[in-house]
Design a protein around this motif. Sequence first.
Motif, PDB file in Angstrom:
ATOM      1  N   VAL A   1       0.841  -1.205   0.000  1.00 10.07           N
ATOM      2  CA  VAL A   1       0.000   0.000   0.000  1.00 10.07           C
ATOM      3  C   VAL A   1       0.874   1.252   0.000  1.00 10.07           C
ATOM      4  CG1 VAL A   1      -1.653   1.323   1.375  1.00 10.07           C
ATOM      5  CG2 VAL A   1      -2.003  -1.107   1.007  1.00 10.07           C
ATOM      6  N   GLY A   2       1.974   1.223   0.731  1.00  5.26           N
ATOM      7  CA  GLY A   2       2.884   2.370   0.751  1.00  5.26           C
ATOM      8  C   GLY A   2       3.497   2.646  -0.602  1.00  5.26           C
TER       9      GLY A   2
ATOM     10  N   ALA B   1       2.224   1.791  -3.498  1.00  6.27           N
ATOM     11  CA  ALA B   1       1.148   2.289  -4.364  1.00  6.27           C
ATOM     12  C   ALA B   1       0.877   3.768  -4.074  1.00  6.27           C
ATOM     13  CB  ALA B   1      -0.123   1.473  -4.165  1.00  6.27           C
ATOM     14  N   GLY B   2       0.927   4.166  -2.809  1.00  4.01           N
ATOM     15  CA  GLY B   2       0.711   5.565  -2.441  1.00  4.01           C
ATOM     16  C   GLY B   2       1.804   6.467  -2.976  1.00  4.01           C
TER      17      GLY B   2
ATOM     18  N   GLY C   1      -1.813  10.635  -3.245  1.00  2.86           N
ATOM     19  CA  GLY C   1      -1.759   9.194  -3.005  1.00  2.86           C
ATOM     20  C   GLY C   1      -1.117   8.876  -1.671  1.00  2.86           C
ATOM     21  N   GLY C   2      -0.102   9.655  -1.285  1.00  2.00           N
ATOM     22  CA  GLY C   2       0.540   9.456   0.010  1.00  2.00           C
ATOM     23  C   GLY C   2      -0.417   9.705   1.160  1.00  2.00           C
TER      24      GLY C   2
ATOM     25  N   SER D   1      -2.863   6.866   1.131  1.00  2.00           N
ATOM     26  CA  SER D   1      -2.161   5.677   1.592  1.00  2.00           C
ATOM     27  C   SER D   1      -1.995   5.690   3.110  1.00  2.00           C
ATOM     28  CB  SER D   1      -0.799   5.583   0.909  1.00  2.00           C
ATOM     29  OG  SER D   1      -0.051   4.525   1.421  1.00  2.00           O
TER      30      SER D   1
ATOM     31  N   GLY E   1      -3.624   3.143   5.599  1.00  3.85           N
ATOM     32  CA  GLY E   1      -2.666   2.395   6.407  1.00  3.85           C
ATOM     33  C   GLY E   1      -3.158   2.103   7.814  1.00  3.85           C
TER      34      GLY E   1
END
Length: 136
Positions: free
Chosen positions: A74-75, A77-78, A85-86, A89, A93
């Motif tokens: 997931v990180g 992808a973010g 996206g961060g 994410s 998370g």
Amino acid sequence: MTNWRAVFVGFVVATVLGILGLALPGVGQLAAGLIGGFVAGYMAGGGIGSGFWHGLLAGALGGIIGGLLIGVAVGVAGLALGPVGGAISGTVGVGIFAFAVAVSLVMAVESAIAGAVGGALNSGADTGRSTGGQRY
């Protein structure tokens, strides 16, 4: 005393069977946790308590590693989606962390129960302690 070899082998068995069990979602992972815990408990021997402990460790280790892998995915992808996206994410998370904790608990409990059965079946096993060369 913890037999880390038994814990590691139980973890590897659960991980490999869990990957193969993706063909049957849910059931495959449940069976993988049970079999991995049983293997850890049986290898450790020493009775129900020892088997429970070793199965618990093998299952919890599998859950923790699985949660970390999901978190890393997931990180990454973010990061690929930039600042927005961060932020997304990071928010996701928190939910993933809660899910990973729940999965770890379920895997640990089912593996511990199966480990207790394995330990009971192999209660007379040599636990790795030296007897000074004497066999009893």
